[in-house]
Design a protein around this motif. Sequence first.
Motif, PDB file in Angstrom:
ATOM      1  N   GLY B 348      27.865  36.671  33.489  1.00 15.49           N
ATOM      2  CA  GLY B 348      27.574  37.706  34.487  1.00 15.49           C
ATOM      3  C   GLY B 348      26.554  37.218  35.505  1.00 15.49           C
ATOM      4  N   ILE B 349      25.506  36.542  35.015  1.00 19.50           N
ATOM      5  CA  ILE B 349      24.470  36.034  35.928  1.00 19.50           C
ATOM      6  C   ILE B 349      25.055  34.973  36.856  1.00 19.50           C
ATOM      7  N   VAL B 350      25.905  34.092  36.305  1.00 20.06           N
ATOM      8  CA  VAL B 350      26.555  33.073  37.141  1.00 20.06           C
ATOM      9  C   VAL B 350      27.361  33.748  38.252  1.00 20.06           C
ATOM     10  N   ALA B 351      28.126  34.781  37.885  1.00 21.71           N
ATOM     11  CA  ALA B 351      28.945  35.475  38.877  1.00 21.71           C
ATOM     12  C   ALA B 351      28.076  36.085  39.978  1.00 21.71           C
ATOM     13  N   LEU B 352      26.964  36.687  39.581  1.00 20.34           N
ATOM     14  CA  LEU B 352      26.081  37.301  40.581  1.00 20.34           C
ATOM     15  C   LEU B 352      25.468  36.236  41.495  1.00 20.34           C
ATOM     16  N   ILE B 427      30.419  46.423  40.199  1.00 22.02           N
ATOM     17  CA  ILE B 427      30.278  47.269  41.384  1.00 22.02           C
ATOM     18  C   ILE B 427      30.273  46.417  42.646  1.00 22.02           C
ATOM     19  N   GLU B 428      29.585  45.262  42.589  1.00 28.85           N
ATOM     20  CA  GLU B 428      29.615  44.397  43.770  1.00 28.85           C
ATOM     21  C   GLU B 428      31.038  43.901  44.031  1.00 28.85           C
ATOM     22  N   SER B 429      31.777  43.564  42.973  1.00 27.84           N
ATOM     23  CA  SER B 429      33.152  43.095  43.146  1.00 27.84           C
ATOM     24  C   SER B 429      34.023  44.173  43.775  1.00 27.84           C
ATOM     25  N   ILE B 430      33.849  45.413  43.305  1.00 28.45           N
ATOM     26  CA  ILE B 430      34.662  46.513  43.841  1.00 28.45           C
ATOM     27  C   ILE B 430      34.365  46.703  45.323  1.00 28.45           C
ATOM     28  N   LEU B 431      33.079  46.585  45.685  1.00 29.32           N
ATOM     29  CA  LEU B 431      32.688  46.899  47.061  1.00 29.32           C
ATOM     30  C   LEU B 431      32.968  45.762  48.034  1.00 29.32           C
ATOM     31  N   ARG B 432      33.090  44.544  47.547  1.00 21.09           N
ATOM     32  CA  ARG B 432      33.194  43.413  48.458  1.00 21.09           C
ATOM     33  C   ARG B 432      34.572  43.213  49.036  1.00 21.09           C
ATOM     34  N   ARG B 525      35.862  31.088  44.034  1.00 18.38           N
ATOM     35  CA  ARG B 525      36.823  32.131  43.725  1.00 18.38           C
ATOM     36  C   ARG B 525      37.456  31.926  42.345  1.00 18.38           C
ATOM     37  N   ARG B 526      37.757  30.642  42.042  1.00 17.54           N
ATOM     38  CA  ARG B 526      38.372  30.352  40.752  1.00 17.54           C
ATOM     39  C   ARG B 526      37.394  30.662  39.616  1.00 17.54           C
ATOM     40  N   ILE B 527      36.125  30.303  39.825  1.00 21.31           N
ATOM     41  CA  ILE B 527      35.115  30.594  38.797  1.00 21.31           C
ATOM     42  C   ILE B 527      35.006  32.101  38.576  1.00 21.31           C
ATOM     43  N   LEU B 528      34.965  32.849  39.682  1.00 21.43           N
ATOM     44  CA  LEU B 528      34.831  34.306  39.573  1.00 21.43           C
ATOM     45  C   LEU B 528      36.016  34.907  38.827  1.00 21.43           C
ATOM     46  N   LYS B 529      37.203  34.429  39.137  1.00 21.93           N
ATOM     47  CA  LYS B 529      38.415  34.928  38.478  1.00 21.93           C
ATOM     48  C   LYS B 529      38.343  34.692  36.969  1.00 21.93           C
ATOM     49  N   ASN B 530      37.885  33.504  36.590  1.00 15.71           N
ATOM     50  CA  ASN B 530      37.772  33.175  35.172  1.00 15.71           C
ATOM     51  C   ASN B 530      36.724  34.032  34.476  1.00 15.71           C
ATOM     52  N   ILE B 531      35.615  34.231  35.173  1.00 17.48           N
ATOM     53  CA  ILE B 531      34.558  35.067  34.592  1.00 17.48           C
ATOM     54  C   ILE B 531      35.069  36.484  34.361  1.00 17.48           C
ATOM     55  N   ALA B 532      35.771  37.030  35.366  1.00 16.94           N
ATOM     56  CA  ALA B 532      36.282  38.401  35.244  1.00 16.94           C
ATOM     57  C   ALA B 532      37.259  38.495  34.081  1.00 16.94           C
ATOM     58  N   ALA B 533      38.141  37.489  33.940  1.00 22.14           N
ATOM     59  CA  ALA B 533      39.119  37.503  32.847  1.00 22.14           C
ATOM     60  C   ALA B 533      38.421  37.413  31.491  1.00 22.14           C
ATOM     61  N   PHE B 534      37.401  36.559  31.434  1.00 19.69           N
ATOM     62  CA  PHE B 534      36.652  36.405  30.177  1.00 19.69           C
ATOM     63  C   PHE B 534      35.943  37.710  29.815  1.00 19.69           C
ATOM     64  N   LEU B 590      37.350  45.439  35.121  1.00 15.95           N
ATOM     65  CA  LEU B 590      37.333  43.979  35.181  1.00 15.95           C
ATOM     66  C   LEU B 590      38.737  43.410  35.333  1.00 15.95           C
ATOM     67  N   PHE B 591      39.720  44.092  34.751  1.00 19.64           N
ATOM     68  CA  PHE B 591      41.107  43.681  34.948  1.00 19.64           C
ATOM     69  C   PHE B 591      41.453  43.741  36.431  1.00 19.64           C
ATOM     70  N   GLU B 592      41.039  44.839  37.055  1.00 17.82           N
ATOM     71  CA  GLU B 592      41.286  45.003  38.489  1.00 17.82           C
ATOM     72  C   GLU B 592      40.571  43.908  39.278  1.00 17.82           C
ATOM     73  N   VAL B 593      39.295  43.668  38.931  1.00 18.23           N
ATOM     74  CA  VAL B 593      38.517  42.639  39.631  1.00 18.23           C
ATOM     75  C   VAL B 593      39.191  41.279  39.500  1.00 18.23           C
ATOM     76  N   SER B 594      39.633  40.983  38.274  1.00 18.80           N
ATOM     77  CA  SER B 594      40.263  39.683  38.014  1.00 18.80           C
ATOM     78  C   SER B 594      41.542  39.516  38.836  1.00 18.80           C
ATOM     79  N   CYS B 595      42.301  40.609  38.995  1.00 20.14           N
ATOM     80  CA  CYS B 595      43.537  40.528  39.776  1.00 20.14           C
ATOM     81  C   CYS B 595      43.256  40.398  41.264  1.00 20.14           C
ATOM     82  N   LYS B 596      42.212  41.087  41.728  1.00 19.23           N
ATOM     83  CA  LYS B 596      41.983  41.164  43.167  1.00 19.23           C
ATOM     84  C   LYS B 596      41.193  39.987  43.716  1.00 19.23           C
ATOM     85  N   THR B 597      40.364  39.346  42.848  1.00 19.96           N
ATOM     86  CA  THR B 597      39.494  38.273  43.347  1.00 19.96           C
ATOM     87  C   THR B 597      40.324  37.130  43.952  1.00 19.96           C
TER      88      THR B 597
END
Lengths: 597, 597
Positions: B348-352, B427-432, B525-534, B590-597
């Motif tokens: 989570g910290i890495v993603a932020l 929340i940041e992912s949803i808003l961005r 983007r790839r890192i974020l997608k992996n983090i969201a999936a994890f 997070l499923f939504e975030v992972s799909c949308k990122t």
Amino acid sequence: MLSALGCPKSRGGCPDQRQPEEWEMEKSVQGPPGQPGGSRLVGGSYPQKNAEILSSQYGINLFLAGLLLMFAWAVHAVGIRKQDLLSYLITIMLIQLLWMLWYICRSYTQRRLIQEKDTHAGARWLKCGITLFAVITLILDSFKIGYFIGFSNCLSATEGIFPVTHAVHTLLQVYFLWCHAKDIIQSFKTLERFGVIHSVFTNLLLWTNGVLTESKHQLNEHKERLITLDDQVPECNCTTTLCSIFSQGMYYLYPFNIEYHILASTMLYVLWKNIGRKVEHHHQHKILFKFHGITVGMIFGLIVLISTIAVVVVYLIQMGRSKIKSELALTMFYLYGISVLTLMCATGIVALLIYRLEERSMDNSKNPARKLDADLLVGTASGSWPLSWGSILAIICAQSHPKYTWYNLPYSILVIIEKYIQNLFIIESILREEEKVNDNIKTLRIGTVSSGSTLSLTPSYKEIYTGAADMDNGKFPYMFDGNIYMRERSGGDGFDEVRSQASSPVTHSTSNFSLYSRNSVNNKRRILKNIAAFLFLCNLSLWIPPAFGCRPEYDNGLEEIVFGFEPWIIVVNLAMPFSIFYRMHSAASLFEVSCKT
Amino acid sequence: MLSALGCPKSRGGCPDQRQPEEWEMEKSVQGPPGQPGGSRLVGGSYPQKNAEILSSQYGINLFLAGLLLMFAWAVHAVGIRKQDLLSYLITIMLIQLLWMLWYICRSYTQRRLIQEKDTHAGARWLKCGITLFAVITLILDSFKIGYFIGFSNCLSATEGIFPVTHAVHTLLQVYFLWCHAKDIIQSFKTLERFGVIHSVFTNLLLWTNGVLTESKHQLNEHKERLITLDDQVPECNCTTTLCSIFSQGMYYLYPFNIEYHILASTMLYVLWKNIGRKVEHHHQHKILFKFHGITVGMIFGLIVLISTIAVVVVYLIQMGRSKIKSELALTMFYLYGISVLTLMCATGIVALLIYRLEERSMDNSKNPARKLDADLLVGTASGSWPLSWGSILAIICAQSHPKYTWYNLPYSILVIIEKYIQNLFIIESILREEEKVNDNIKTLRIGTVSSGSTLSLTPSYKEIYTGAADMDNGKFPYMFDGNIYMRERSGGDGFDEVRSQASSPVTHSTSNFSLYSRNSVNNKRRILKNIAAFLFLCNLSLWIPPAFGCRPEYDNGLEEIVFGFEPWIIVVNLAMPFSIFYRMHSAASLFEVSCKT
């Protein structure tokens, strides 16, 4: 008196004198915050919504930790003493004190940093109200200090440190709210957010602490009536003669302390919501309270107020003396409640019907102070309704019904309906009152476009513009702020012309129609003003009984039999603070409505 | 399969095909609702905000009355039986059934009335999720019916009518949500508001009922471990052989029933918030879930999931067998929890941090579905935190500390921190994610104005426009939706050009910079997608233990000793449903975030 507290002149009680145009210019030069090319650098300022979540989650955890500590203390958890709880409260108060000092110093040295003000936030009546409650809170603190001195041999030091810290905290916080409640913070935003939210939840915890202490006292009093029981006196003798006065007097002051903290936390919450906000418009509307024109409402309201005080006094004297006297007191209380609530419902319905007769659009612009007002009304009403539903359920399910319990049924139903109607009235009043010029321009444009008129629009626009210019100079035509004196002074010919043209741009406006409409609007407005004043005094009246220990929910006994003693106590102790706060808050809102209508 | 349920074609699963411009035109002809000159007549339509307050207060009272009834039943109040509660629930379900039938019929006969759709509401994965839970809820209902048939001699008729009504209610509601969750209701608004809010609170009450039944069962199971006690079996013998299977199986299905009702009420709440709303923009973004590119996240997530199932099985087998085995099971659970939560915090910290490195503005447009998502995350996390704070307090204050209790301290602290960080990330992912074109146009304009450039702006604008047109045709340049395949197909030269011009309108954009920036963004983007999936799989994993009765809060005994049995049971039973729902809801987000990122 209080505006001379010494707030730095540029941001003190008086609103900024610059014109709206200047604001707009300044903002467009700076660039809107949060834009990529603007002030946001890598690792620099943090997105607004995130900073909000970051700080609010901190505040919630601060609050929950304290809440659990309080809960543990209340249920006599092993190893948790009162001084642990007090130490926690003292610590968070000291942190808030440090932050407030830093904020005040910084805003004093760097006056140019905080420039924008939210004119809706921190209204003068709110500041005066909080000052009044703060003064009583200071008296409470001095009682606590006196009590501690008397029993200092057997009380822990925290019980003395707590009221001292609390008194300093109260003084500085009131100063802070007088000078900075309207601020729109635009620098050090993330840090300020933490400071403000810390203050919000510190006040909420102090509020919870007040509620808990008062509930415990009420519960003990109630138990005392059933069996002789007193677990509150410390284990040593008082060294002064005033101890009993202090310990007795304290509990009459708690309701004010509770109101003080909840008001402070709402004002701080608005300050928090305003951080980094872009202000869209700067109307400066001073609220002028005038007794003239609301005589009828005031007279009826005062009758209710006086009779409430009489009822409460009789109730408190009669209750618990004998079975018959107790039942008579309960019957009297319910009958009084039913008649007042019926009157309030009726006037509320009349007010709503008047609103339905008037064509007016709502102001849907963003406004944290107003949104919070509406949310607090619905929220606290919802918090207090379980009490009424509990009584209704108990009456329906009870096996035996003494006669006086039947009065409880209409009383409880009326409490629900009255709050329901009153919320509708207050929220509609809050939302209706402003932005009339813009709406009329819009209407004119739409009306003209939809009717396909090809007439030149220039004259109509010019007239509206004159009206708008009058507003900016402080001479509001009477429809805008409802002040009939101003209308008479300015001749009253500006707005009616505009209005009739606006509603029918292609047709004729006769002066007869204009005169009729003016009188009709005038009458409606006067009725609304009276209703608001009447409801204001009624709400103030209904605040008195629960705040001063007149609680038929305990005394009538029916709910206790049905639900059991402990479960019902839980319901009452959870719902009662909301009920008390609801009355106080709706009285404040109705005062504002009455002034602005 | 399910989209062929038979929804009327014009408003079924597929969004409206019209272009945004058509909407705008239609609206400007009708005139904005609520304007005096427009559709509002005297006594006609009711102002939106008032109708909202009117209906929400109705819903709150409906809910509170049911809640008090439930409370009375739970505390064994005199004169309140289970059939009273069930009758109330049956009645409100039938009212909702009637309203839904009326709504479906009307929208079928008058297809033109409901035209607008909120594309953010009722996402497909949400509908599929709710259908899955509904199917399991139907199995639960059939178990209940079977149980009733077995014990029909000694159970009241309501215990049979309730599951039948509930099954019909579930079937119709799922159909209703599939066909109408995206509706933006513009006619019969006040009536519809009452219908929808009635449905929201009916589902919330059914949710509360599920939570209460499950808590009672958990509590009885826990008491059974302490002393042999079973007050759940009816007073007659079962007439069939399957009764014990039904009564045992039921409690494994309750978690799904609970999730079903909370999801239904959130979807209905969004429908309610959307009534009368003006839609500002119509982006149609289909969520495409692709396994490619998130392999690492998925593998680690699946490892966590499998080990969780193993831990839960071992825990449930070992717990209660002997003191040593119980303590070993607890130690294992805490160590497992600590390692998973530490991993989650770190990712989570890495993603932020990645978000902090990227310059991007937030989408601040109004959007009920998104706002509700964020509020639910913070709200349910806050609801679950008291559990952790209770444990922390208990460990600090306890007199004696068996070794395994110390593991509870880092575990509880990590639970708080993990939810804190995860909320910020989600929340940041949803808003961005959206509205990039507009922001860039704004940036360009501001940048150019502030630097005082006199260059002609026409070419830059034209290029941006090409990008915007691409978006409308569904061919998003890769920065907009993060789909790298689309970028490669469309050549990827559209947006980077625009972007570099936007950030420095007067300077040069070299293709080297563009290439470097593209690769870097791609990696992030790839890192974020992996983090969201994890994190998605981790949250799903953490949902399993409490939902299936693995509750160290009861079993470790420390909190019970400090707080006392009853108070701690109250805390757990209030906070646990929030904790379970939080995991489910954050997994969905997070499923939504992972799909949308």
